[in-house]
Write a protein that holds these residues in place. Structure first.
Motif, mmCIF file in Angstrom:
data_model
loop_
_atom_site.group_PDB
_atom_site.id
_atom_site.type_symbol
_atom_site.label_atom_id
_atom_site.label_comp_id
_atom_site.label_asym_id
_atom_site.label_seq_id
_atom_site.Cartn_x
_atom_site.Cartn_y
_atom_site.Cartn_z
ATOM 1 N N SER A 197 0.859 -1.178 0.000
ATOM 2 C CA SER A 197 0.000 0.000 0.000
ATOM 3 C C SER A 197 0.899 1.233 0.000
ATOM 4 N N THR A 198 0.346 2.357 -0.396
ATOM 5 C CA THR A 198 1.095 3.617 -0.417
ATOM 6 C C THR A 198 0.342 4.596 0.483
ATOM 7 N N PRO A 199 0.950 5.739 0.797
ATOM 8 C CA PRO A 199 0.225 6.726 1.618
ATOM 9 C C PRO A 199 -1.048 7.233 0.926
ATOM 10 N N ASN A 200 -1.140 7.073 -0.368
ATOM 11 C CA ASN A 200 -2.327 7.491 -1.115
ATOM 12 C C ASN A 200 -3.266 6.282 -1.220
ATOM 13 N N PRO A 201 -4.447 6.327 -0.584
ATOM 14 C CA PRO A 201 -5.346 5.169 -0.585
ATOM 15 C C PRO A 201 -5.845 4.762 -1.977
ATOM 16 N N ALA A 202 -5.747 5.642 -2.958
ATOM 17 C CA ALA A 202 -6.202 5.309 -4.314
ATOM 18 C C ALA A 202 -5.124 4.600 -5.134
ATOM 19 N N THR A 203 -3.905 4.499 -4.602
ATOM 20 C CA THR A 203 -2.825 3.858 -5.362
ATOM 21 C C THR A 203 -2.268 2.651 -4.636
ATOM 22 N N MET A 204 -1.797 1.686 -5.417
ATOM 23 C CA MET A 204 -1.158 0.488 -4.892
ATOM 24 C C MET A 204 0.117 0.278 -5.705
ATOM 25 N N VAL A 249 5.410 -0.907 -10.568
ATOM 26 C CA VAL A 249 4.410 -0.090 -11.246
ATOM 27 C C VAL A 249 3.394 0.299 -10.174
ATOM 28 N N THR A 250 3.107 1.591 -10.083
ATOM 29 C CA THR A 250 2.100 2.085 -9.154
ATOM 30 C C THR A 250 0.828 2.312 -9.963
ATOM 31 N N ILE A 251 -0.262 1.713 -9.502
ATOM 32 C CA ILE A 251 -1.526 1.826 -10.218
ATOM 33 C C ILE A 251 -2.515 2.613 -9.369
ATOM 34 N N THR A 252 -3.175 3.590 -9.991
ATOM 35 C CA THR A 252 -4.205 4.376 -9.321
ATOM 36 C C THR A 252 -5.555 3.876 -9.812
ATOM 37 N N LYS A 253 -6.466 3.658 -8.857
ATOM 38 C CA LYS A 253 -7.787 3.122 -9.191
ATOM 39 C C LYS A 253 -8.860 4.192 -9.032
ATOM 40 N N SER A 254 -9.996 3.946 -9.641
ATOM 41 C CA SER A 254 -11.134 4.847 -9.465
ATOM 42 C C SER A 254 -11.753 4.601 -8.081
ATOM 43 N N ASP A 255 -12.514 5.577 -7.592
ATOM 44 C CA ASP A 255 -13.087 5.489 -6.240
ATOM 45 C C ASP A 255 -14.224 4.484 -6.120
ATOM 46 N N ASP A 256 -14.796 4.055 -7.249
ATOM 47 C CA ASP A 256 -15.973 3.183 -7.196
ATOM 48 C C ASP A 256 -15.632 1.694 -7.074
ATOM 49 N N TRP A 315 -9.800 -2.134 -3.480
ATOM 50 C CA TRP A 315 -8.589 -2.898 -3.787
ATOM 51 C C TRP A 315 -8.823 -4.397 -3.615
ATOM 52 N N SER A 316 -9.606 -4.772 -2.618
ATOM 53 C CA SER A 316 -9.845 -6.198 -2.363
ATOM 54 C C SER A 316 -10.485 -6.891 -3.564
ATOM 55 N N ASP A 317 -11.211 -6.127 -4.390
ATOM 56 C CA ASP A 317 -11.875 -6.709 -5.563
ATOM 57 C C ASP A 317 -10.968 -6.786 -6.795
ATOM 58 N N ILE A 318 -9.921 -5.963 -6.853
ATOM 59 C CA ILE A 318 -9.125 -5.886 -8.088
ATOM 60 C C ILE A 318 -7.652 -6.236 -7.918
ATOM 61 N N GLU A 319 -7.165 -6.303 -6.688
ATOM 62 C CA GLU A 319 -5.736 -6.518 -6.460
ATOM 63 C C GLU A 319 -5.224 -7.804 -7.126
ATOM 64 N N ALA A 320 -5.942 -8.919 -6.956
ATOM 65 C CA ALA A 320 -5.504 -10.203 -7.531
ATOM 66 C C ALA A 320 -5.490 -10.148 -9.062
ATOM 67 N N GLN A 359 10.069 4.739 -2.448
ATOM 68 C CA GLN A 359 9.590 3.721 -1.505
ATOM 69 C C GLN A 359 8.069 3.754 -1.394
ATOM 70 N N ASP A 360 7.500 4.958 -1.529
ATOM 71 C CA ASP A 360 6.051 5.124 -1.429
ATOM 72 C C ASP A 360 5.359 5.041 -2.788
ATOM 73 N N GLY A 361 6.099 4.647 -3.825
ATOM 74 C CA GLY A 361 5.482 4.458 -5.140
ATOM 75 C C GLY A 361 5.367 5.713 -5.972
ATOM 76 N N GLY A 362 6.184 6.704 -5.665
ATOM 77 C CA GLY A 362 6.100 7.960 -6.405
ATOM 78 C C GLY A 362 7.442 8.423 -6.921
ATOM 79 N N ALA A 363 7.453 9.637 -7.412
ATOM 80 C CA ALA A 363 8.687 10.243 -7.904
ATOM 81 C C ALA A 363 8.604 11.750 -7.723
#
Length: 184
Positions: free
Chosen positions: A10-17, A63-70, A73-78, A128-132
């Protein structure tokens, strides 16, 4: 061929993994904040075919992936882990770009010092947090940087910028008075 393993963080941003692989994907980093920009990257372009993917960022071995709010993560991570594993195994191209990793800093003596501090101390922590973080300019004591990947739009990036990066730069480069982030 070595087995490709994919780990998520996980990253500090809840919308990104952050999806880490046991293989170097790219020297430097690439940010694809939308599908249009991803045209040059077959890997990112394929990720954007998932309707819940809203951003893709590559650096070194992740690769850091940002997801939509709808979607959760539990549904799409796998699904995304499987996709990343398959893409890396089939060597789906991540466009090679080397200018981000170029350590031939340009500018005045102060600007070079700022870029060196960002490269040596800040970049590894932000990755380390998935950013630049990218240096943009230095003018009248103000350093302007660009935040990408999970840092872009992260709730804690302002705190990191002001208390961490600004404090470090002020200590190491006395000419620095403030650090601001340029919006992407």
């Amino acid at each position: 061929m070595a087995t490709i393993n994919v780990y998520t963080e996980s990253t500090p941003n809840p919308a990104t993994m952050k999806f880490l692989v046991n293989k170097l994907l790219i020297n430097g980093s690439l940010d694809y904040p939308n599908k249009e920009k991803a045209q040059e990257s077959p890997f990112a372009f394929e990720l954007f075919k998932f309707n819940f993917v809203t951003g893709v960022f590559f650096a070194s071995n992740f690769v850091t992936i940002t997801k939509s709010d709808d979607v959760e993560w539990s549904d799409i991570e796998a699904i995304l882990k499987d996709f990343v594993k398959g893409a890396v195994e089939s060597e789906l191209a991540v466009k090679e770009v080397h200018h981000d990793e170029d350590t031939n800093f340009e500018g005045t003596e102060v600007e070079v010092k700022i870029q060196q501090v960002l490269h040596d101390y800040v970049r590894p922590a932000v990755e380390q947090d998935g950013g630049a973080i990218h240096y943009k300019s230095f003018d009248n004591g103000i350093v302007t940087v660009e935040l990408r990947g999970s840092c872009s739009g992260c709730p804690s990036s302002t705190i990191t910028l002001k208390s961490g990066i600004e404090g470090l730069l002020k200590r190491m480069v006395p000419e620095v008075e403030e650090v601001v982030a340029e919006a992407m």
